[in-house]
Structures are given as structure tokens and as C-alpha cells.
Design a protein around this motif. Sequence first.
Motif, short mmCIF file in Angstrom:
data_model
loop_
_atom_site.label_atom_id
_atom_site.label_comp_id
_atom_site.label_asym_id
_atom_site.label_seq_id
_atom_site.Cartn_x
_atom_site.Cartn_y
_atom_site.Cartn_z
N SER A 12 126.26 54.98 107.64
CA SER A 12 127.09 55.81 106.77
C SER A 12 128.20 54.98 106.13
CB SER A 12 127.73 56.96 107.58
OG SER A 12 126.75 57.79 108.12
N TRP A 13 128.83 54.16 106.94
CA TRP A 13 129.92 53.32 106.45
C TRP A 13 129.41 52.39 105.34
CZ3 TRP A 13 134.95 52.75 106.08
CH2 TRP A 13 135.43 51.53 105.64
N GLY A 14 128.24 51.82 105.58
CA GLY A 14 127.66 50.90 104.61
C GLY A 14 127.45 51.58 103.27
N PHE A 15 126.94 52.79 103.32
CA PHE A 15 126.72 53.55 102.09
C PHE A 15 128.03 53.77 101.35
CE2 PHE A 15 126.86 57.75 100.06
CZ PHE A 15 125.87 57.57 99.09
N LEU A 16 129.03 54.24 102.10
CA LEU A 16 130.33 54.54 101.51
C LEU A 16 130.98 53.28 100.93
CD1 LEU A 16 131.93 57.12 101.20
CD2 LEU A 16 133.14 56.56 103.32
N ALA A 17 130.95 52.21 101.70
CA ALA A 17 131.58 50.96 101.26
C ALA A 17 130.90 50.43 100.00
CB ALA A 17 131.53 49.93 102.39
N ASP A 18 129.59 50.59 99.96
CA ASP A 18 128.83 50.14 98.81
C ASP A 18 129.21 50.92 97.55
OD1 ASP A 18 126.67 48.47 97.78
OD2 ASP A 18 125.61 50.37 97.46
N ARG A 19 129.27 52.25 97.69
CA ARG A 19 129.65 53.10 96.56
C ARG A 19 131.04 52.74 96.05
NH1 ARG A 19 126.27 53.94 93.86
NH2 ARG A 19 125.11 52.57 95.23
N LEU A 20 131.96 52.54 97.00
CA LEU A 20 133.34 52.28 96.62
C LEU A 20 133.49 50.90 95.99
CD1 LEU A 20 135.16 54.17 99.42
CD2 LEU A 20 135.66 54.34 97.00
N ALA A 21 132.71 49.96 96.46
CA ALA A 21 132.75 48.62 95.86
C ALA A 21 132.33 48.71 94.39
CB ALA A 21 131.85 47.68 96.63
N HIS A 22 131.30 49.50 94.12
CA HIS A 22 130.85 49.71 92.74
C HIS A 22 131.96 50.32 91.89
CE1 HIS A 22 126.47 48.85 92.41
NE2 HIS A 22 126.56 48.85 93.73
N LEU A 23 132.55 51.39 92.45
CA LEU A 23 133.61 52.09 91.73
C LEU A 23 134.78 51.18 91.43
CD1 LEU A 23 134.24 55.69 93.06
CD2 LEU A 23 134.09 54.91 90.70
N LYS A 24 135.13 50.36 92.40
CA LYS A 24 136.27 49.47 92.22
C LYS A 24 135.95 48.44 91.12
CE LYS A 24 139.81 47.06 94.79
NZ LYS A 24 140.19 46.33 96.02
#
Lengths: 109, 109
Positions: A93-105
Motif C-alpha cells: 500500500s505504501w509503495g502505491f501511495l509513494a509512487d502516486r505522490l512522486a508522480h504528482l510532485k
Amino acid sequence: MGKQMTEMLKGTLEGIVLALLGLGPAYGYEITARLRDQGFADIAEGTVYALLVRIEQRGLVDVEKVPSEKGPPRKVFTLNAQGREALDEFWSSWGFLADRLAHLKAEGE
Amino acid sequence: MGKQMTEMLKGTLEGIVLALLGLGPAYGYEITARLRDQGFADIAEGTVYALLVRIEQRGLVDVEKVPSEKGPPRKVFTLNAQGREALDEFWSSWGFLADRLAHLKAEGE
DNA sequence: CTCACTACTCAGTGTTACTATCTAGTGGTA
DNA sequence: TACCACTAGATAGTAACACTGAGTAGTGAG
């Protein structure tokens, strides 16, 4: 601690503690101290103990009472098979979230 | 959605929405749709609207009612100076957390 | 004229971290 | 003795947040 961090820790703190237990058995006071060392300076002891009660009740850890030379007996928590599974799910779950946020950033820069 | 993800989104979802608004003005229905596109398939509409009400009440966004060709008027949200500050704080908190967790994950492998 | 899509709102619920306080054992010191 | 610091754990009450499930309302297609 900022209110923002408080909210962000919800759900994540449990994963962090599971990850710490994944490195080896530990007891509450010790976990609190390690969290402080890791930079989570303002996490209250009560928060950690309450969390440990929860993960014990959900059967993610095995518990053993061990006498201490310096104070009351310790409750040593050991991650069991179910706990390891929960830890894996957390990382997923963390990996998914971190990945999405990295894209957004990246998009915002 | 997993209960784990639900808890992890607390505090983070607000940051995600602020980040989306950082890319340009948007209205609620649109934000919900973008979140779905981004992989957050199970975030309820009600959740997003409630969040938007909160950030509006905290003065992080400016609001404008714009008529729509397809349905009721839209409430278009634009990130203002205070909102940008909140977004920066979010990225700072997130950065700290992501860094700590990256360390923990590396230790566990 | 019903259905699908657009667009927003709201009351009630469960989970979580925090605050503040309490109990208890050990060792040092005034 | 009396007090304090450190170790070790527990708990009641609170605030914040995402979710569920329902509702209102406008538009255009069939």
C-alpha cells in the motif's frame, strides 16, 4: 508535532512499528525510544502502547513477559506469520501511495 | 478499498488534492475523476466534497461559481497563497515520512 | 419520460493518534 | 528516610478524518 504529521501518521505509524518489529523482537518502551531516534521525536508513549495492544489483539504478534533488571517486566513482541503478511501488505500500500505522490510532485515542478 | 489504505490516506488525501489544485483550478467532480484516473479508484465522492469544504473553511482556496453546460453550476477551487503554503508544508512532512520509511524498508531487506 | 451523466451536500460511523494521568519497579542522592 | 530520575506499561476522553449511504438538482439521449 504538526497536526499535518499527526494525520499523516494514521495508518502509517502501525506500518512503521511492524517494520521495526520485522527487524527483531522488541518491547514497548524500546520501540518508543527507537522511534525517537528515527526522528519521530514527538510520538507519545501512550500512542505506541495503544497501537501495540491493537496489533496484539489482531494476532499480528506473539507476546512474552520478560523480567527487567531496571523496572517492571517487559512485554516483548515478536512478529509472527500473520504479522509478516500484514507488513507485506503495508509495504504494498505504501509503495502505491509513494509512487502516486512522486508522480504528482514531479508534475508540480 | 483496503482498510489499510483508508487509514493511510488520512492527512495524505488532503495533500493530494492540494497538489492537484496546484496544477490549476478545478471543481469537485473533476477532482474526483482525476483521482480515479490516478489510480485512487475507490475514493468516494462524498469524501472529496467534505475535504473541499474543509480546505475552503481554512481559507486555502478561493471559490468561484461557474455555470456548467452539463448539469448544476460548478464550484471551481483555486489554490491561493495560504493554500500554496499549506502545500509546501505537506510536501515537507511527506518528504520526511517517505525518507524515514525508505530507510526502514532498506533495513528490512 | 425514464435513464445516464453531471454536480454537489449531509448525517452518522469507525479508526486512529493525542493529551493527560495513573500505577509500579529500580537505583541514586540529599 | 524522602525524593527524584529512569524504566515500563495502561487507560479514559478528545479531535480529526475517510467512509457509507442517502439525498437534491440540472442536462441531454433513447
